[in-house]
Design a protein around this motif. Structure first.
Motif, PDB file in Angstrom:
ATOM      1  N   VAL A   1       0.838  -1.191   0.000  1.00 35.26           N
ATOM      2  CA  VAL A   1       0.000   0.000   0.000  1.00 35.26           C
ATOM      3  C   VAL A   1       0.874   1.243   0.000  1.00 35.26           C
ATOM      4  CG1 VAL A   1      -1.670   1.350   1.333  1.00 35.26           C
ATOM      5  CG2 VAL A   1      -1.906  -1.142   1.185  1.00 35.26           C
ATOM      6  N   VAL A   2       0.562   2.153  -0.912  1.00 36.18           N
ATOM      7  CA  VAL A   2       1.166   3.490  -0.910  1.00 36.18           C
ATOM      8  C   VAL A   2       0.062   4.455  -0.531  1.00 36.18           C
ATOM      9  CG1 VAL A   2       2.216   5.304  -2.318  1.00 36.18           C
ATOM     10  CG2 VAL A   2       2.872   2.899  -2.672  1.00 36.18           C
ATOM     11  N   THR A   3       0.247   5.190   0.558  1.00 35.53           N
ATOM     12  CA  THR A   3      -0.793   6.097   1.025  1.00 35.53           C
ATOM     13  C   THR A   3      -0.188   7.405   1.510  1.00 35.53           C
ATOM     14  OG1 THR A   3      -2.582   6.416   2.628  1.00 35.53           O
ATOM     15  CG2 THR A   3      -0.742   5.075   3.341  1.00 35.53           C
ATOM     16  N   THR A   4      -0.980   8.456   1.409  1.00 34.33           N
ATOM     17  CA  THR A   4      -0.592   9.705   2.040  1.00 34.33           C
ATOM     18  C   THR A   4      -0.804   9.584   3.549  1.00 34.33           C
ATOM     19  OG1 THR A   4      -2.795  10.485   1.425  1.00 34.33           O
ATOM     20  CG2 THR A   4      -0.951  11.237   0.081  1.00 34.33           C
ATOM     21  N   ALA A   5      -0.323  10.590   4.275  1.00 31.03           N
ATOM     22  CA  ALA A   5      -0.298  10.520   5.735  1.00 31.03           C
ATOM     23  C   ALA A   5      -1.631  10.912   6.355  1.00 31.03           C
ATOM     24  CB  ALA A   5       0.818  11.406   6.267  1.00 31.03           C
ATOM     25  N   ALA A   6      -2.736  10.466   5.768  1.00 29.02           N
ATOM     26  CA  ALA A   6      -4.044  10.649   6.387  1.00 29.02           C
ATOM     27  C   ALA A   6      -4.150   9.712   7.589  1.00 29.02           C
ATOM     28  CB  ALA A   6      -5.152  10.352   5.372  1.00 29.02           C
ATOM     29  N   ALA A   7      -4.921  10.117   8.592  1.00 33.10           N
ATOM     30  CA  ALA A   7      -4.882   9.442   9.892  1.00 33.10           C
ATOM     31  C   ALA A   7      -5.242   7.964   9.815  1.00 33.10           C
ATOM     32  CB  ALA A   7      -5.818  10.159  10.862  1.00 33.10           C
ATOM     33  N   GLY A   8      -6.365   7.635   9.164  1.00 33.95           N
ATOM     34  CA  GLY A   8      -6.821   6.255   9.155  1.00 33.95           C
ATOM     35  C   GLY A   8      -5.876   5.285   8.470  1.00 33.95           C
ATOM     36  N   PRO A   9      -5.503   5.547   7.199  1.00 34.24           N
ATOM     37  CA  PRO A   9      -4.576   4.638   6.535  1.00 34.24           C
ATOM     38  C   PRO A   9      -3.247   4.493   7.259  1.00 34.24           C
ATOM     39  CG  PRO A   9      -5.665   6.032   4.932  1.00 34.24           C
ATOM     40  CD  PRO A   9      -6.051   6.549   6.285  1.00 34.24           C
ATOM     41  N   ALA A  10      -2.719   5.596   7.796  1.00 30.94           N
ATOM     42  CA  ALA A  10      -1.454   5.511   8.530  1.00 30.94           C
ATOM     43  C   ALA A  10      -1.591   4.627   9.761  1.00 30.94           C
ATOM     44  CB  ALA A  10      -0.989   6.913   8.927  1.00 30.94           C
ATOM     45  N   GLU A  11      -2.757   4.688  10.400  1.00 25.86           N
ATOM     46  CA  GLU A  11      -3.017   3.839  11.564  1.00 25.86           C
ATOM     47  C   GLU A  11      -3.095   2.367  11.150  1.00 25.86           C
ATOM     48  OE1 GLU A  11      -6.696   3.405  14.724  1.00 25.86           O
ATOM     49  OE2 GLU A  11      -6.021   5.427  14.182  1.00 25.86           O
ATOM     50  N   ILE A  12      -3.765   2.087  10.041  1.00 22.95           N
ATOM     51  CA  ILE A  12      -3.919   0.708   9.581  1.00 22.95           C
ATOM     52  C   ILE A  12      -2.567   0.071   9.283  1.00 22.95           C
ATOM     53  CG2 ILE A  12      -4.794  -0.742   7.699  1.00 22.95           C
ATOM     54  CD1 ILE A  12      -7.157   1.231   7.494  1.00 22.95           C
ATOM     55  N   ILE A  13      -1.710   0.793   8.604  1.00 23.76           N
ATOM     56  CA  ILE A  13      -0.412   0.216   8.231  1.00 23.76           C
ATOM     57  C   ILE A  13       0.664   0.508   9.276  1.00 23.76           C
ATOM     58  CG2 ILE A  13      -0.974   0.262   5.772  1.00 23.76           C
ATOM     59  CD1 ILE A  13       0.939   2.627   5.470  1.00 23.76           C
ATOM     60  N   GLU A  14       0.214   0.912  10.465  1.00 24.29           N
ATOM     61  CA  GLU A  14       1.099   1.127  11.611  1.00 24.29           C
ATOM     62  C   GLU A  14       2.245   2.064  11.271  1.00 24.29           C
ATOM     63  OE1 GLU A  14       2.218  -2.346  13.768  1.00 24.29           O
ATOM     64  OE2 GLU A  14       0.163  -3.147  13.822  1.00 24.29           O
ATOM     65  N   GLN A  15       1.871   3.228  10.760  1.00 20.66           N
ATOM     66  CA  GLN A  15       2.819   4.311  10.476  1.00 20.66           C
ATOM     67  C   GLN A  15       3.969   3.884   9.563  1.00 20.66           C
ATOM     68  OE1 GLN A  15       1.564   7.135  11.543  1.00 20.66           O
ATOM     69  NE2 GLN A  15       0.000   5.997  12.670  1.00 20.66           N
ATOM     70  N   GLY A  16       3.672   2.967   8.636  1.00 24.30           N
ATOM     71  CA  GLY A  16       4.653   2.581   7.635  1.00 24.30           C
ATOM     72  C   GLY A  16       5.168   1.167   7.748  1.00 24.30           C
ATOM     73  N   ARG A  17       4.798   0.451   8.809  1.00 29.40           N
ATOM     74  CA  ARG A  17       5.293  -0.918   8.970  1.00 29.40           C
ATOM     75  C   ARG A  17       4.771  -1.833   7.878  1.00 29.40           C
ATOM     76  NH1 ARG A  17       4.463  -4.721  14.388  1.00 29.40           N
ATOM     77  NH2 ARG A  17       5.563  -6.564  13.581  1.00 29.40           N
ATOM     78  N   TYR A  18       3.522  -1.612   7.419  1.00 29.05           N
ATOM     79  CA  TYR A  18       2.908  -2.487   6.425  1.00 29.05           C
ATOM     80  C   TYR A  18       2.628  -1.770   5.111  1.00 29.05           C
ATOM     81  CZ  TYR A  18       2.291  -5.644  10.354  1.00 29.05           C
ATOM     82  OH  TYR A  18       2.511  -6.472  11.423  1.00 29.05           O
ATOM     83  N   GLY A  19       3.304  -0.679   4.874  1.00 30.68           N
ATOM     84  CA  GLY A  19       3.120   0.066   3.639  1.00 30.68           C
ATOM     85  C   GLY A  19       3.998   1.291   3.639  1.00 30.68           C
ATOM     86  N   THR A  20       3.812   2.137   2.637  1.00 31.86           N
ATOM     87  CA  THR A  20       4.631   3.336   2.487  1.00 31.86           C
ATOM     88  C   THR A  20       3.757   4.568   2.647  1.00 31.86           C
ATOM     89  OG1 THR A  20       6.097   2.175   0.941  1.00 31.86           O
ATOM     90  CG2 THR A  20       6.190   4.583   0.952  1.00 31.86           C
ATOM     91  N   ILE A  21       4.199   5.501   3.487  1.00 33.55           N
ATOM     92  CA  ILE A  21       3.464   6.740   3.736  1.00 33.55           C
ATOM     93  C   ILE A  21       4.242   7.909   3.148  1.00 33.55           C
ATOM     94  CG2 ILE A  21       2.541   8.283   5.501  1.00 33.55           C
ATOM     95  CD1 ILE A  21       2.326   5.861   7.357  1.00 33.55           C
ATOM     96  N   VAL A  22       3.550   8.754   2.411  1.00 33.49           N
ATOM     97  CA  VAL A  22       4.162   9.965   1.840  1.00 33.49           C
ATOM     98  C   VAL A  22       3.344  11.164   2.301  1.00 33.49           C
ATOM     99  CG1 VAL A  22       5.058   8.719  -0.154  1.00 33.49           C
ATOM    100  CG2 VAL A  22       2.824   9.810  -0.296  1.00 33.49           C
ATOM    101  N   PRO A  23       3.927  12.351   2.280  1.00 35.19           N
ATOM    102  CA  PRO A  23       3.177  13.538   2.718  1.00 35.19           C
ATOM    103  C   PRO A  23       1.949  13.784   1.843  1.00 35.19           C
ATOM    104  CG  PRO A  23       5.534  14.003   2.665  1.00 35.19           C
ATOM    105  CD  PRO A  23       5.348  12.664   1.999  1.00 35.19           C
ATOM    106  N   ILE A  24       0.919  14.341   2.437  1.00 37.17           N
ATOM    107  CA  ILE A  24      -0.291  14.687   1.707  1.00 37.17           C
ATOM    108  C   ILE A  24       0.035  15.702   0.618  1.00 37.17           C
ATOM    109  CG2 ILE A  24      -2.524  15.863   1.928  1.00 37.17           C
ATOM    110  CD1 ILE A  24      -2.730  14.581   4.739  1.00 37.17           C
ATOM    111  N   GLY A  25      -0.463  15.434  -0.595  1.00 34.64           N
ATOM    112  CA  GLY A  25      -0.266  16.340  -1.708  1.00 34.64           C
ATOM    113  C   GLY A  25       1.073  16.220  -2.413  1.00 34.64           C
TER     114      GLY A  25
END
Length: 352
Positions: free
Chosen positions: A277-301
């Motif tokens: 999963v590649v997601t922006t740092a929106a609260a819910g998705p970041a929580e689901i993937i444990e702040q990057g443990r199960y995916g990649t988080i990038v800044p919003i926008g």
């Protein structure tokens, strides 16, 4: 719920109602008007009742239904439904047996009645028996910024139907799929699809394509953006699909570029299918993937950041197994059990 329309909260409640019915409970599902999109998720044992499209009449009919049936508990989701449910439960003398639930940050519900319901959160969370937020981030916002009663406001993650996810997907099999990026969600402002399209224009992985599954008011604008960027041969709009299992089974990764996202059903569904999963740092998705443990988080926008993360995920989608194990945390049985425990608490605190 207002209707079984094609939204995430609507599917969540159809799935939960069905789980309650399978557990042997008698369940009535009340809607203001009929819509077919998520009706297939409703178990045949659930009794579907249509109230009225007029808000006042819907409240009165719901109050009459509660007085007549005297259910052990009543439940609702999203701002407008929470408001009407609370009023009906008060009229029926059953407010302390009412559970309201919040499924989005308030900017995601701009409709007038939803705004009123959300603005009345300090009152509604004090007159009803319990309130549920679908993520820790949303609960924190409700309590810290919107005056929700903290002792009665609890977090229960959304239940996620794995949609026939393969149980034996190997790292090699996932990497052998065509380089298809998947987006699943409504085509609305909160999802920030212009950033996704701009990012995909910068993806350099050979043969990469993007499937957009979902519908909404922004579709014409987004189609025009795709055409202007010269991506018509690489980006496909699939429309709303009631059961997107085939889309997950075809994809190599999932992307979400939301500005506001209280949970992110598609993220949990993608994990169930083993997808990176590649997601922006929106609260819910970041929580689901444990702040990057199960995916990649990038800044919003950050279109460049999304593009880089997609290139990396397509080049090496990784091992599906840990992601699928994480997704089991969001099982329908776990969520239904958590709601039933809250209902038991309300019953114990407020005997007939």
């Amino acid at each position: 719920m207002p209707a079984l329309a094609g939204g995430g909260a609507e599917r969540v409640w159809a799935v939960l109602a069905s789980a309650f019915a399978r557990a042997g409970h008698q369940v009535i599902f009340a809607v203001d008007f009929d819509r077919p999109e998520n009706r297939s998720f409703l178990d045949s044992r659930v009794r579907l009742v249509t109230l009225h499209t007029n808000h006042a009449l819907a409240v009165l009919k719901l109050a009459a239904l509660i007085r007549r049936e005297r259910p052990d508990a009543t439940l609702s989701g999203i701002g407008a439904a929470n408001l009407k449910h609370s009023l009906a439960a008060l009229l029926a003398g059953r407010a302390r047996r009412a559970l309201i639930s919040y499924h989005g940050f308030f900017p995601s519900e701009p409709q007038r009645l939803s705004r009123w319901g959300n603005q009345l959160t300090p009152l509604l969370t004090r007159i009803t028996g319990r309130a549920v937020a679908v993520s820790d981030g949303l609960r924190n916002a409700l309590v810290s910024h919107h005056g929700a009663e903290p002792r009665r406001t609890q977090r229960i993650h959304n239940p996620v139907d794995p949609l026939g996810a393969p149980e034996d997907l190997s790292r090699e099999a996932l990497a052998a799929r065509e380089p298809l990026v998947l987006f699943v969600g409504r085509l609305v402002v909160d999802k920030d699809l212009p950033t996704l399209i701009a990012a995909f224009a910068r993806v350099t992985h050979p043969g990469a394509r993007l499937d957009i599954v979902g519908d909404g008011p922004l579709r014409p604008e987004l189609e025009a953006q795709v055409a202007a960027a010269g991506l018509a041969g690489r980006v496909s709009f699939r429309g709303y699909i009631a059961d997107p299992a085939a889309a997950y089974r075809a994809a190599r990764c999932l992307v979400l570029t939301s500005r506001f996202e209280s949970f992110g059903n598609a993220v949990a569904e993608a994990l169930a299918h083993g997808l990176p999963v590649v997601t922006t740092a929106a609260a819910g998705p970041a929580e689901i993937i444990e702040q990057g443990r199960y995916g990649t988080i990038v800044p919003i926008g950050d279109a460049d950041g999304v593009a880089r993360a997609l290139n990396a995920a397509l080049a090496d989608p990784g091992d599906p197994a840990p992601r699928q194990a994480k997704a089991r945390q969001f099982s329908v049985d776990n969520a239904a059990r958590a709601y039933l425990e809250l209902i038991e608490q309300m019953i114990a605190e407020n005997p007939r």
